[in-house]
Design a protein around this motif. Structure first.
Motif, PDB file in Angstrom:
ATOM      1  N   VAL A 236       1.257  -1.058   0.189  1.00 38.31           N
ATOM      2  CA  VAL A 236      -0.031   0.192  -0.364  1.00 38.31           C
ATOM      3  C   VAL A 236       1.047   1.635  -0.263  1.00 38.31           C
ATOM      4  O   VAL A 236       1.853   0.957   0.806  1.00 38.31           O
ATOM      5  CB  VAL A 236      -1.569  -0.186   1.598  1.00 38.31           C
ATOM      6  CG1 VAL A 236      -1.466   1.481   1.946  1.00 38.31           C
ATOM      7  CG2 VAL A 236      -1.872  -1.138   1.001  1.00 38.31           C
TER       8      VAL A 236
ATOM      9  N   ILE B 100     -11.065   5.842   3.974  1.00 38.29           N
ATOM     10  CA  ILE B 100     -10.357   4.568   3.108  1.00 38.29           C
ATOM     11  C   ILE B 100     -11.486   4.001   3.223  1.00 38.29           C
ATOM     12  O   ILE B 100     -12.648   3.606   4.288  1.00 38.29           O
ATOM     13  CB  ILE B 100      -9.515   4.387   4.549  1.00 38.29           C
ATOM     14  CG1 ILE B 100      -8.831   4.927   4.573  1.00 38.29           C
ATOM     15  CG2 ILE B 100      -9.077   2.132   3.386  1.00 38.29           C
ATOM     16  CD1 ILE B 100      -7.363   3.641   6.194  1.00 38.29           C
TER      17      ILE B 100
ATOM     18  N   LYS C 224      -8.484  -2.547   6.596  1.00 42.29           N
ATOM     19  CA  LYS C 224      -8.389  -1.421   6.687  1.00 42.29           C
ATOM     20  C   LYS C 224      -7.969  -0.502   7.571  1.00 42.29           C
ATOM     21  O   LYS C 224      -7.698  -0.135   8.970  1.00 42.29           O
ATOM     22  CB  LYS C 224     -10.300  -0.576   6.757  1.00 42.29           C
ATOM     23  CG  LYS C 224     -10.852  -1.198   5.287  1.00 42.29           C
ATOM     24  CD  LYS C 224     -12.162   0.067   4.965  1.00 42.29           C
ATOM     25  CE  LYS C 224     -13.463  -0.794   5.809  1.00 42.29           C
ATOM     26  NZ  LYS C 224     -12.952  -2.151   5.595  1.00 42.29           N
TER      27      LYS C 224
ATOM     28  N   LEU D 197      -9.206   5.894  -0.825  1.00 43.66           N
ATOM     29  CA  LEU D 197      -8.858   5.003  -1.868  1.00 43.66           C
ATOM     30  C   LEU D 197      -9.352   4.066  -1.013  1.00 43.66           C
ATOM     31  O   LEU D 197      -9.780   3.866  -0.106  1.00 43.66           O
ATOM     32  CB  LEU D 197      -7.174   5.166   0.120  1.00 43.66           C
ATOM     33  CG  LEU D 197      -6.511   6.280   0.130  1.00 43.66           C
ATOM     34  CD1 LEU D 197      -5.832   6.093   1.764  1.00 43.66           C
ATOM     35  CD2 LEU D 197      -5.138   6.644  -1.140  1.00 43.66           C
TER      36      LEU D 197
ATOM     37  N   LEU E 277      -9.519  -0.056  -0.837  1.00 46.82           N
ATOM     38  CA  LEU E 277      -9.069  -1.234  -0.329  1.00 46.82           C
ATOM     39  C   LEU E 277      -9.781  -2.532  -0.472  1.00 46.82           C
ATOM     40  O   LEU E 277     -10.676  -2.429   0.052  1.00 46.82           O
ATOM     41  CB  LEU E 277      -8.363  -0.578   1.238  1.00 46.82           C
ATOM     42  CG  LEU E 277      -7.186  -1.537   2.186  1.00 46.82           C
ATOM     43  CD1 LEU E 277      -5.957  -1.511   1.226  1.00 46.82           C
ATOM     44  CD2 LEU E 277      -7.113  -1.481   3.019  1.00 46.82           C
TER      45      LEU E 277
ATOM     46  N   ILE F  75      -4.172  -0.930  -2.604  1.00 51.67           N
ATOM     47  CA  ILE F  75      -5.411  -0.258  -3.322  1.00 51.67           C
ATOM     48  C   ILE F  75      -5.813  -0.605  -4.594  1.00 51.67           C
ATOM     49  O   ILE F  75      -4.688  -0.886  -5.162  1.00 51.67           O
ATOM     50  CB  ILE F  75      -4.417   1.300  -2.499  1.00 51.67           C
ATOM     51  CG1 ILE F  75      -4.235   1.349  -1.098  1.00 51.67           C
ATOM     52  CG2 ILE F  75      -4.840   1.962  -3.928  1.00 51.67           C
ATOM     53  CD1 ILE F  75      -3.688   3.111  -1.407  1.00 51.67           C
TER      54      ILE F  75
ATOM     55  N   GLN G 260      -7.785   5.110  -6.036  1.00 51.49           N
ATOM     56  CA  GLN G 260      -7.157   5.971  -5.124  1.00 51.49           C
ATOM     57  C   GLN G 260      -8.229   7.660  -6.238  1.00 51.49           C
ATOM     58  O   GLN G 260      -7.240   7.538  -7.246  1.00 51.49           O
ATOM     59  CB  GLN G 260      -5.795   6.030  -4.560  1.00 51.49           C
ATOM     60  CG  GLN G 260      -5.472   6.499  -5.422  1.00 51.49           C
ATOM     61  CD  GLN G 260      -3.879   6.662  -4.332  1.00 51.49           C
ATOM     62  OE1 GLN G 260      -4.483   7.222  -3.536  1.00 51.49           O
ATOM     63  NE2 GLN G 260      -2.777   5.289  -4.135  1.00 51.49           N
TER      64      GLN G 260
END
Length: 254
Positions: free
Chosen positions: A24, A36, A44, A218, A220, A224, A227
């Motif tokens: 990440v 996130i 996360k 982001l 996730l 990722i 983004q």
């Protein structure tokens, strides 16, 4: 040019033998509110805890205000003091006789309750100012055991404000609030970001809130997947990469 408030580079974190977060990388600039998002089990909270040094990392680097997080998960004291963290749930023993004033004062220095907060004039002034900023000055003398969920969130934000901060990290901080309380929390958070210039990194499951309040997203799922601005990152194709196509069809039906 000032460095990014937070820089994460190739961060990989394992839970036992399982790679919960892989490779990440992202940067967070001053005055930016980044969310996130991702499904349950996407890593996360693991990512947040590794950034804070709570969990060890397998690979990669974390820099806060240009300072590297050590392998032991430590930052210089002057950097740590500029980070505030609000967990999803604030658990405490309701038998502890502590007031809101005393809770907020814990954010002033590391002395905690070793000295009566009222005997330290600069700290007392800072506590009052912090509570006033979140419209909670009236809560100061109250025991924390008497607070509602929304009042506790305001007290914890005041805790964050009692010292100058540069980075605020939230792990689903509005959890447990009703719709009105959540809306008020985010409005207050947005105003504080504007006033204080905070960089904010938060976990959220509320994609509508993210679209409305956040500058950057982001997406996730262990790594990722995308983004960018909310309009870009939360586009249907990108959401399908993170949550799966069934999730996107479900949202569109509703």
């Amino acid at each position: 040019m000032n460095p990014d408030v937070l820089l994460v580079d190739g961060l990989t974190v394992y839970r036992d033998t399982y790679p919960a977060v892989e490779e990440v990388s992202f940067a967070l600039a001053e005055g930016t509110d980044a969310a996130i998002v991702g499904p349950n089990g996407a890593g996360k909270s693991t990512l947040i805890q590794a950034i804070l040094g709570i969990l060890p990392r397998r690979a990669g680097d974390v820099f806060v205000l240009g300072q590297s997080l050590s392998r032991q998960g430590r930052l210089p004291a002057q950097v740590r003091q500029q980070i505030a963290y609000l967990p999803q749930n604030f658990l405490f023993d309701r038998r502890i006789p502590i007031t809101v004033n005393e809770l907020v004062a814990l954010g002033w220095d590391d002395l905690g309750l070793k000295l009566p907060w009222a005997n330290r004039t600069p700290r007392r002034r800072a506590v009052r100012q912090a509570l006033a900023r979140v419209d909670a000055l009236h809560l100061g003398p109250q025991p924390i055991s008497s607070l509602s969920g929304g009042e506790m969130k305001r007290a914890l934000l005041a805790y964050c404000l009692v010292r100058p901060r540069r980075l605020l990290i939230l792990d689903e901080a509005p959890a447990g609030l009703d719709a009105r309380g959540e809306s008020e929390f985010y409005q207050l958070l947005y105003q504080l970001k504007q006033d204080q210039g905070w960089a904010i990194l938060q976990i959220s499951h509320d994609l509508d809130m993210v679209r409305k309040h956040c500058d950057r997203v982001l997406c996730l799922n262990r790594s990722i997947r995308c983004q960018g601005t909310p309009d870009v990152a939360l586009a249907p194709d990108n959401l399908a990469l993170v949550y799966g196509s069934e999730f996107v069809r479900y949202r569109h039906r509703h």
